[in-house]
Design a protein around this motif. Structure first.
Motif, PDB file in Angstrom:
ATOM      1  N   ARG A  22       0.811  -1.222   0.000  1.00 42.37           N
ATOM      2  CA  ARG A  22       0.000   0.000   0.000  1.00 42.37           C
ATOM      3  C   ARG A  22       0.848   1.278   0.000  1.00 42.37           C
ATOM      4  O   ARG A  22       0.316   2.366  -0.068  1.00 42.37           O
ATOM      5  N   HIS A  23       2.128   1.135   0.087  1.00 42.55           N
ATOM      6  CA  HIS A  23       3.018   2.291   0.147  1.00 42.55           C
ATOM      7  C   HIS A  23       3.380   2.757  -1.268  1.00 42.55           C
ATOM      8  O   HIS A  23       3.570   1.942  -2.175  1.00 42.55           O
ATOM      9  N   VAL A  42       9.591 -15.622  -5.113  1.00 39.81           N
ATOM     10  CA  VAL A  42       8.601 -14.664  -4.610  1.00 39.81           C
ATOM     11  C   VAL A  42       7.280 -15.334  -4.224  1.00 39.81           C
ATOM     12  O   VAL A  42       6.303 -14.658  -3.933  1.00 39.81           O
ATOM     13  N   GLN A  43       7.275 -16.641  -4.197  1.00 41.23           N
ATOM     14  CA  GLN A  43       6.052 -17.381  -3.895  1.00 41.23           C
ATOM     15  C   GLN A  43       5.432 -16.959  -2.558  1.00 41.23           C
ATOM     16  O   GLN A  43       4.242 -16.664  -2.486  1.00 41.23           O
ATOM     17  N   GLU A  44       6.219 -16.923  -1.518  1.00 43.40           N
ATOM     18  CA  GLU A  44       5.697 -16.551  -0.193  1.00 43.40           C
ATOM     19  C   GLU A  44       5.221 -15.096  -0.175  1.00 43.40           C
ATOM     20  O   GLU A  44       4.209 -14.769   0.444  1.00 43.40           O
ATOM     21  N   LEU A  45       5.924 -14.245  -0.867  1.00 42.38           N
ATOM     22  CA  LEU A  45       5.542 -12.833  -0.977  1.00 42.38           C
ATOM     23  C   LEU A  45       4.169 -12.707  -1.648  1.00 42.38           C
ATOM     24  O   LEU A  45       3.280 -12.001  -1.156  1.00 42.38           O
ATOM     25  N   VAL A  46       3.997 -13.410  -2.747  1.00 45.00           N
ATOM     26  CA  VAL A  46       2.723 -13.378  -3.473  1.00 45.00           C
ATOM     27  C   VAL A  46       1.608 -13.967  -2.616  1.00 45.00           C
ATOM     28  O   VAL A  46       0.499 -13.439  -2.584  1.00 45.00           O
ATOM     29  N   GLU A  47       1.900 -15.041  -1.899  1.00 49.78           N
ATOM     30  CA  GLU A  47       0.894 -15.640  -1.008  1.00 49.78           C
ATOM     31  C   GLU A  47       0.398 -14.623   0.018  1.00 49.78           C
ATOM     32  O   GLU A  47      -0.795 -14.555   0.306  1.00 49.78           O
ATOM     33  N   LYS A  48       1.311 -13.832   0.563  1.00 48.20           N
ATOM     34  CA  LYS A  48       0.916 -12.825   1.555  1.00 48.20           C
ATOM     35  C   LYS A  48       0.074 -11.729   0.920  1.00 48.20           C
ATOM     36  O   LYS A  48      -0.851 -11.219   1.544  1.00 48.20           O
ATOM     37  N   VAL A  49       0.372 -11.364  -0.295  1.00 47.57           N
ATOM     38  CA  VAL A  49      -0.451 -10.380  -1.007  1.00 47.57           C
ATOM     39  C   VAL A  49      -1.846 -10.951  -1.234  1.00 47.57           C
ATOM     40  O   VAL A  49      -2.850 -10.261  -1.035  1.00 47.57           O
ATOM     41  N   THR A  54      -8.479  -8.511  -1.885  1.00 48.89           N
ATOM     42  CA  THR A  54      -9.657  -7.666  -2.079  1.00 48.89           C
ATOM     43  C   THR A  54      -9.367  -6.232  -1.659  1.00 48.89           C
ATOM     44  O   THR A  54      -9.624  -5.295  -2.412  1.00 48.89           O
ATOM     45  N   ALA A  55      -8.824  -6.056  -0.464  1.00 45.92           N
ATOM     46  CA  ALA A  55      -8.509  -4.708   0.022  1.00 45.92           C
ATOM     47  C   ALA A  55      -7.424  -4.053  -0.831  1.00 45.92           C
ATOM     48  O   ALA A  55      -7.506  -2.859  -1.135  1.00 45.92           O
ATOM     49  N   LEU A  56      -6.421  -4.821  -1.222  1.00 49.98           N
ATOM     50  CA  LEU A  56      -5.353  -4.261  -2.053  1.00 49.98           C
ATOM     51  C   LEU A  56      -5.877  -3.846  -3.428  1.00 49.98           C
ATOM     52  O   LEU A  56      -5.422  -2.856  -3.989  1.00 49.98           O
ATOM     53  N   SER A  57      -6.841  -4.577  -3.951  1.00 54.58           N
ATOM     54  CA  SER A  57      -7.430  -4.236  -5.250  1.00 54.58           C
ATOM     55  C   SER A  57      -8.118  -2.881  -5.213  1.00 54.58           C
ATOM     56  O   SER A  57      -8.224  -2.207  -6.229  1.00 54.58           O
ATOM     57  N   ARG A  58      -8.577  -2.497  -4.036  1.00 54.55           N
ATOM     58  CA  ARG A  58      -9.276  -1.216  -3.873  1.00 54.55           C
ATOM     59  C   ARG A  58      -8.336  -0.067  -3.520  1.00 54.55           C
ATOM     60  O   ARG A  58      -8.749   1.084  -3.501  1.00 54.55           O
ATOM     61  N   HIS A  59      -7.110  -0.384  -3.207  1.00 50.78           N
ATOM     62  CA  HIS A  59      -6.182   0.631  -2.717  1.00 50.78           C
ATOM     63  C   HIS A  59      -5.461   1.339  -3.863  1.00 50.78           C
ATOM     64  O   HIS A  59      -5.144   0.736  -4.885  1.00 50.78           O
ATOM     65  N   THR A  91     -18.772  -4.393  -5.803  1.00 55.82           N
ATOM     66  CA  THR A  91     -18.077  -3.418  -4.961  1.00 55.82           C
ATOM     67  C   THR A  91     -16.807  -2.923  -5.643  1.00 55.82           C
ATOM     68  O   THR A  91     -16.548  -1.723  -5.683  1.00 55.82           O
ATOM     69  N   LEU A  92     -16.043  -3.850  -6.194  1.00 53.62           N
ATOM     70  CA  LEU A  92     -14.805  -3.461  -6.862  1.00 53.62           C
ATOM     71  C   LEU A  92     -15.070  -2.604  -8.089  1.00 53.62           C
ATOM     72  O   LEU A  92     -14.324  -1.675  -8.376  1.00 53.62           O
ATOM     73  N   GLY A  93     -16.144  -2.894  -8.800  1.00 55.13           N
ATOM     74  CA  GLY A  93     -16.490  -2.116  -9.995  1.00 55.13           C
ATOM     75  C   GLY A  93     -16.841  -0.678  -9.672  1.00 55.13           C
ATOM     76  O   GLY A  93     -16.686   0.212 -10.514  1.00 55.13           O
TER      77      GLY A  93
END
Length: 98
Positions: A22-23, A42-49, A54-59, A91-93
């Motif tokens: 989000r930064h 980057v597998q673990e990184l992507v898993e955390k994302v 949903t929230a990141l898609s809106r940010h 909601t995302l739309g």
């Protein structure tokens, strides 16, 4: 080379990945790692994302991380993102970044 970026991946994993996504500049670091590193790296990184997709898609900045995963990551990750997004499509739309 991707191997020289491992320390960056490790540092991000030690922190709050979703918060970094989000930064303003943190999102760019994650995007470059997804583009340039081996998928296993980057597998673990992507898993955390994906846990907060949903929230990141809106940010404002998080949406770029999600878009990069859709563009550069495996079909499995794409499928998982689509499954989450479809459930919240109305909601995302309505969101400017959605």
């Amino acid at each position: 080379p991707a191997s020289s970026s491992q320390f960056i991946v490790d540092e991000l994993l030690a922190g709050q990945v979703a918060q970094i996504a989000r930064h303003k500049y943190g999102c760019r670091i994650i995007q470059r790692l997804v583009e340039q590193c081996h998928p296993k790296q980057v597998q673990e990184l992507v898993e955390k994302v994906l846990k907060d997709v949903t929230a990141l898609s809106r940010h404002q900045y998080g949406t770029y991380v999600v878009q990069h995963i859709l563009e550069h990551a495996s079909d499995e990750y794409r499928r998982r993102i689509v499954q989450v997004v479809v459930k919240d499509i109305r909601t995302l739309g309505a969101e400017p970044q959605g």
